[in-house]
Design a protein around this motif. Sequence first.
Motif: not given
Length: 515
Positions: A222, A263, A204, A202
């Motif tokens: 994201f 997050d 970000t 992932y």
Amino acid sequence: MIQTRIRVRALLATGLVGLAASAALAGAQPASAVTPGAVVRVSGPSPYARCLTPAPTTSVLNLAQEVEPFVAADPTSPRHLVGVWQQDRWSDGGANGLVAGVSRNGGGSWLRSPLPFSHCAAHGLNYERASDPWVSIGPDGTVYSVGLSFDLSGNQRNAIGAAVSHDGGLTWVHAQAIVTGVGGNLDKESVTADPTNPGVAYATWDSFDLLTSTHYRIPGYFSRTSDFGKTWSKPIPIVARGLDQQSIGNVILVNPQNGNLYDVYGFYPNTAPQIRIATSTDGGKTWGRDHPVAALDSGGVNDPGNGQPLRVGDGLPAATINAATGRLYIAWQSRRFSAGKYDEIALTTSTNGGGSWSTPVRVSTPTRGAAFNPSIAVNPAGVVAVGYYDFRRFSAGNHSNLPTDIWLRTSRNGGRTFGPDQHVDGAFNFRAAAHTDGGFFLGDYQGMTTIGQNFVPFYAKANCLTTCPANGSDIYATVVPPVAFTAAGTAAPESPVTAQASPASGHAGVRRSTR
């Protein structure tokens, strides 16, 4: 990382659409300090020393200055570490490129490989500079790295770059831009490999959007890969999506117990800044409402000798998770313990997935001065370690240098109390670090991971206590075992957080870029 602080009114007034717009030591190491293992230099000669990068006439290249490291440990091979850093830092933002370091013996020795995030690296992305390196390693040993790639010339193209390694960090493939932009609108990315799903990671970052002459949005975005970094999903905004709101420092944590993603980020509305957290229960496809964690009450750090600002990690929370229990930890620079006078290191934890948070405690040893650049990790036994820098050896009237040390403290009770200082490295002269528009600079963040029960600080320091005519800073690593201690008498004073207000610190409005 172009400027240290930018207020929204100044940004909008200029029409910018991007965020870039020797004396003797005093005192001695405390008697309670514990000496760790050997310090190992990780970085070496620059692979980009002959790279020609177009730059404004005011730009200064700090050749052989390595800064801003991060590190990850391989879950398939505990003594395998991969660290990343900026190589050859520019005074006005970014570096000639990013470099990875690889150790197969627990940090005892390191090999280095260029990361493909700027034109200086062979087969690198076609951008002039790179910044904000980050790395994570999946459950199958795949290494994921991201970087911020950008130009200062022309229309200031920029991109969030990604690459993967299948040989432990020695070579890199699938180098690509997850997203591109112009005007310096992209910033402060990170990447997290899913600890239970091979091939999944992932990413970000935040992205600036100027709406009118007076309004903006800077949400956190994201994206994910599910094919080992070959492709990345279409970016979606997940936090700080409201008018005149900004996120920065987004980092994804994964709970292996239930697969939840968290997050953690800094939130900058037009009121007081906060640390906030958002949760996804479906692998990042959708995100629930985010929640405040604590006031983001840092005020920056100044040189105690001359009052000049230093470029440090104020405003960027450091976060980690206990993989065995799902307990969340966040550390940051805070002025709550000093009546707003100077930053120290605060810590808060959550045992219910971010639903509620403990009263912040002071981790750093009180020295009547600043502590900054927190790093954090949890070992398999649940011991949490927090590393930081401070100026405790500085003596008033010292105008020749700025003695700086790196310390680490551990907690065996979930962060309620901390043991004695463990001296990691120093003293060194912070004023010998690379000079940027925001002051002398070793990084907006530093790294730390674990090998078994031991902690591995991965950090930048200046190479002298006076002046360094060449090779001013390098990246270092060492192994620090947690110390046994009696909790009685070692607790850092606690202070309740009753209001989400921040001391006057110049942080209201748009937070500075981390280039």
